[in-house]
Scaffold this motif. Structure first.
Motif, PDB file in Angstrom:
ATOM      1  N   LEU A  87       0.838  -1.202   0.000  1.00 55.04           N
ATOM      2  CA  LEU A  87       0.000   0.000   0.000  1.00 55.04           C
ATOM      3  C   LEU A  87       0.871   1.250   0.000  1.00 55.04           C
ATOM      4  CD1 LEU A  87      -3.041   1.188   0.719  1.00 55.04           C
ATOM      5  CD2 LEU A  87      -1.981   1.478   2.950  1.00 55.04           C
ATOM      6  N   ILE A  88       1.865   1.263   0.876  1.00 54.78           N
ATOM      7  CA  ILE A  88       2.750   2.419   1.006  1.00 54.78           C
ATOM      8  C   ILE A  88       3.651   2.552  -0.222  1.00 54.78           C
ATOM      9  CG2 ILE A  88       4.617   3.435   2.369  1.00 54.78           C
ATOM     10  CD1 ILE A  88       3.300   1.830   4.805  1.00 54.78           C
ATOM     11  N   HIS A  89       4.247   1.452  -0.635  1.00 54.61           N
ATOM     12  CA  HIS A  89       5.166   1.479  -1.779  1.00 54.61           C
ATOM     13  C   HIS A  89       4.463   1.969  -3.048  1.00 54.61           C
ATOM     14  CE1 HIS A  89       8.598   0.505  -4.266  1.00 54.61           C
ATOM     15  NE2 HIS A  89       7.775  -0.131  -5.086  1.00 54.61           N
ATOM     16  N   ASN A  90       3.227   1.570  -3.228  1.00 52.76           N
ATOM     17  CA  ASN A  90       2.483   1.961  -4.427  1.00 52.76           C
ATOM     18  C   ASN A  90       1.876   3.354  -4.329  1.00 52.76           C
ATOM     19  OD1 ASN A  90       3.152  -0.373  -5.753  1.00 52.76           O
ATOM     20  ND2 ASN A  90       1.238  -1.425  -5.288  1.00 52.76           N
ATOM     21  N   GLY A  91       2.179   4.074  -3.250  1.00 49.80           N
ATOM     22  CA  GLY A  91       1.796   5.480  -3.156  1.00 49.80           C
ATOM     23  C   GLY A  91       0.435   5.756  -2.558  1.00 49.80           C
ATOM     24  N   TYR A  92      -0.236   4.750  -2.020  1.00 45.50           N
ATOM     25  CA  TYR A  92      -1.565   4.966  -1.441  1.00 45.50           C
ATOM     26  C   TYR A  92      -1.534   5.295   0.044  1.00 45.50           C
ATOM     27  CZ  TYR A  92      -3.329   3.116  -5.828  1.00 45.50           C
ATOM     28  OH  TYR A  92      -3.610   2.912  -7.154  1.00 45.50           O
ATOM     29  N   GLY A  93      -0.372   5.169   0.666  1.00 48.33           N
ATOM     30  CA  GLY A  93      -0.267   5.467   2.092  1.00 48.33           C
ATOM     31  C   GLY A  93      -0.653   6.898   2.411  1.00 48.33           C
ATOM     32  N   ASP A  94      -0.168   7.825   1.597  1.00 46.37           N
ATOM     33  CA  ASP A  94      -0.500   9.239   1.831  1.00 46.37           C
ATOM     34  C   ASP A  94      -2.010   9.456   1.790  1.00 46.37           C
ATOM     35  OD1 ASP A  94       2.237   9.531   1.853  1.00 46.37           O
ATOM     36  OD2 ASP A  94       2.315  10.929   0.163  1.00 46.37           O
ATOM     37  N   PHE A  95      -2.674   8.809   0.853  1.00 47.19           N
ATOM     38  CA  PHE A  95      -4.121   8.947   0.676  1.00 47.19           C
ATOM     39  C   PHE A  95      -4.862   8.459   1.922  1.00 47.19           C
ATOM     40  CE2 PHE A  95      -8.032   7.449  -1.864  1.00 47.19           C
ATOM     41  CZ  PHE A  95      -8.618   8.695  -1.836  1.00 47.19           C
ATOM     42  N   ILE A  96      -4.367   7.396   2.532  1.00 43.37           N
ATOM     43  CA  ILE A  96      -5.014   6.840   3.717  1.00 43.37           C
ATOM     44  C   ILE A  96      -4.632   7.610   4.980  1.00 43.37           C
ATOM     45  CG2 ILE A  96      -5.198   4.776   5.190  1.00 43.37           C
ATOM     46  CD1 ILE A  96      -6.576   4.524   2.392  1.00 43.37           C
ATOM     47  N   PHE A  97      -3.340   7.861   5.161  1.00 46.28           N
ATOM     48  CA  PHE A  97      -2.850   8.402   6.427  1.00 46.28           C
ATOM     49  C   PHE A  97      -2.828   9.926   6.509  1.00 46.28           C
ATOM     50  CE2 PHE A  97      -1.031   4.120   6.235  1.00 46.28           C
ATOM     51  CZ  PHE A  97      -1.474   3.617   7.447  1.00 46.28           C
ATOM     52  N   PHE A  98      -2.815  10.628   5.377  1.00 40.04           N
ATOM     53  CA  PHE A  98      -2.788  12.095   5.403  1.00 40.04           C
ATOM     54  C   PHE A  98      -4.157  12.705   5.122  1.00 40.04           C
ATOM     55  CE2 PHE A  98       1.960  12.011   4.132  1.00 40.04           C
ATOM     56  CZ  PHE A  98       2.337  11.910   5.459  1.00 40.04           C
ATOM     57  N   ASN A  99      -5.174  11.894   5.141  1.00 35.81           N
ATOM     58  CA  ASN A  99      -6.551  12.340   4.976  1.00 35.81           C
ATOM     59  C   ASN A  99      -7.350  11.842   6.175  1.00 35.81           C
ATOM     60  OD1 ASN A  99      -6.777  13.764   2.388  1.00 35.81           O
ATOM     61  ND2 ASN A  99      -5.977  11.855   1.552  1.00 35.81           N
ATOM     62  N   PRO A 100      -8.548  12.333   6.374  1.00 38.20           N
ATOM     63  CA  PRO A 100      -9.324  11.910   7.562  1.00 38.20           C
ATOM     64  C   PRO A 100     -10.022  10.554   7.374  1.00 38.20           C
ATOM     65  CG  PRO A 100     -10.516  13.590   6.358  1.00 38.20           C
ATOM     66  CD  PRO A 100      -9.176  13.445   5.677  1.00 38.20           C
ATOM     67  N   PHE A 101      -9.315   9.600   6.765  1.00 36.91           N
ATOM     68  CA  PHE A 101      -9.910   8.292   6.505  1.00 36.91           C
ATOM     69  C   PHE A 101     -10.334   7.604   7.806  1.00 36.91           C
ATOM     70  CE2 PHE A 101      -9.547   3.677   5.867  1.00 36.91           C
ATOM     71  CZ  PHE A 101     -10.518   3.506   4.899  1.00 36.91           C
ATOM     72  N   ALA A 102      -9.446   7.554   8.794  1.00 36.44           N
ATOM     73  CA  ALA A 102      -9.778   6.883  10.059  1.00 36.44           C
ATOM     74  C   ALA A 102     -10.986   7.555  10.721  1.00 36.44           C
ATOM     75  CB  ALA A 102      -8.575   6.882  10.996  1.00 36.44           C
ATOM     76  N   LYS A 103     -11.039   8.874  10.666  1.00 39.26           N
ATOM     77  CA  LYS A 103     -12.181   9.593  11.245  1.00 39.26           C
ATOM     78  C   LYS A 103     -13.476   9.203  10.533  1.00 39.26           C
ATOM     79  CE  LYS A 103     -13.985  14.187  12.160  1.00 39.26           C
ATOM     80  NZ  LYS A 103     -13.776  15.628  12.050  1.00 39.26           N
ATOM     81  N   MET A 104     -13.418   9.098   9.209  1.00 34.72           N
ATOM     82  CA  MET A 104     -14.614   8.699   8.447  1.00 34.72           C
ATOM     83  C   MET A 104     -15.024   7.265   8.776  1.00 34.72           C
ATOM     84  SD  MET A 104     -15.872  11.252   6.816  1.00 34.72           S
ATOM     85  CE  MET A 104     -16.941  10.544   5.566  1.00 34.72           C
ATOM     86  N   MET A 105     -14.053   6.403   9.025  1.00 34.37           N
ATOM     87  CA  MET A 105     -14.400   5.026   9.389  1.00 34.37           C
ATOM     88  C   MET A 105     -15.150   5.014  10.719  1.00 34.37           C
ATOM     89  SD  MET A 105     -13.625   2.839   7.020  1.00 34.37           S
ATOM     90  CE  MET A 105     -14.393   4.111   6.007  1.00 34.37           C
TER      91      MET A 105
END
Length: 169
Positions: free
Chosen positions: A71-89
């Motif tokens: 996930l991180i290597h393919n560049g999606y980590g920023d999308f998950i961790f630098f956005n309010p994803f956990a809050k939305m969950m």
């Protein structure tokens, strides 16, 4: 905000196939408008619920295939961790996933730059040994993925207008 539309018959057919197909109908409809790759332009056309669904889709695809390292290597980590994803969950009632994202944030921040480096396939495969801190997070996601996807499907179903306009024939 671009309008996302889904034909009612597509939705009924997907619902009959199961929760994965139901969720995927919404993901495909959103991606038809924004494209499959995440971009600022594409995301700006979506509301918070639609962005969160796309984030969940990429999280699920990447982690189920190759874990958090992929996930991180393919560049999606920023999308998950630098956005309010956990809050939305948490808002969606998926507290276990929110907790997992929050717990995995610290090692993400610590190893992000190293994991995102360009590398050969062999070097990429070695990352799984080099970063065992992500193993428990991977295992937790895999163990809970079905329940979490079902919760995503229920949330969509209960808030369908936040995700798409359903066109009746």
């Amino acid at each position: 905000m671009k309008e996302i539309t889904i034909q009612e018959n597509q939705l009924i057919e997907a619902a009959n196939e199961g929760m994965d197909a139901f969720v995927d109908v919404f993901v495909r409809a959103i991606q038809a408008v924004t494209g499959e790759e995440i971009s600022a332009d594409g995301l700006s056309a979506l509301n918070a619920h639609q962005v969160t669904l796309i984030a969940y889709h990429h999280l699920r695809e990447e982690v189920m295939d190759g874990g958090f390292v992929q996930l991180i290597h393919n560049g999606y980590g920023d999308f998950i961790f630098f956005n309010p994803f956990a809050k939305m969950m948490r808002i969606w009632g998926i507290d276990g996933l929110a907790a997992l994202i929050n717990k995995s944030r610290k090692p993400f921040l610590k190893y992000r730059d190293e994991i995102m480096q360009e590398c050969s396939n062999e070097e990429f495969m070695a990352m799984f040994e080099k970063y065992p801190v992500f193993d428990d997070f991977d295992d937790s996601f895999v163990e809970n993925e079905e329940e979490w996807t079902e919760s995503v499907a229920h949330y969509i179903d209960e808030h369908i207008d936040d995700f798409a306009k359903i066109e009746h024939e």
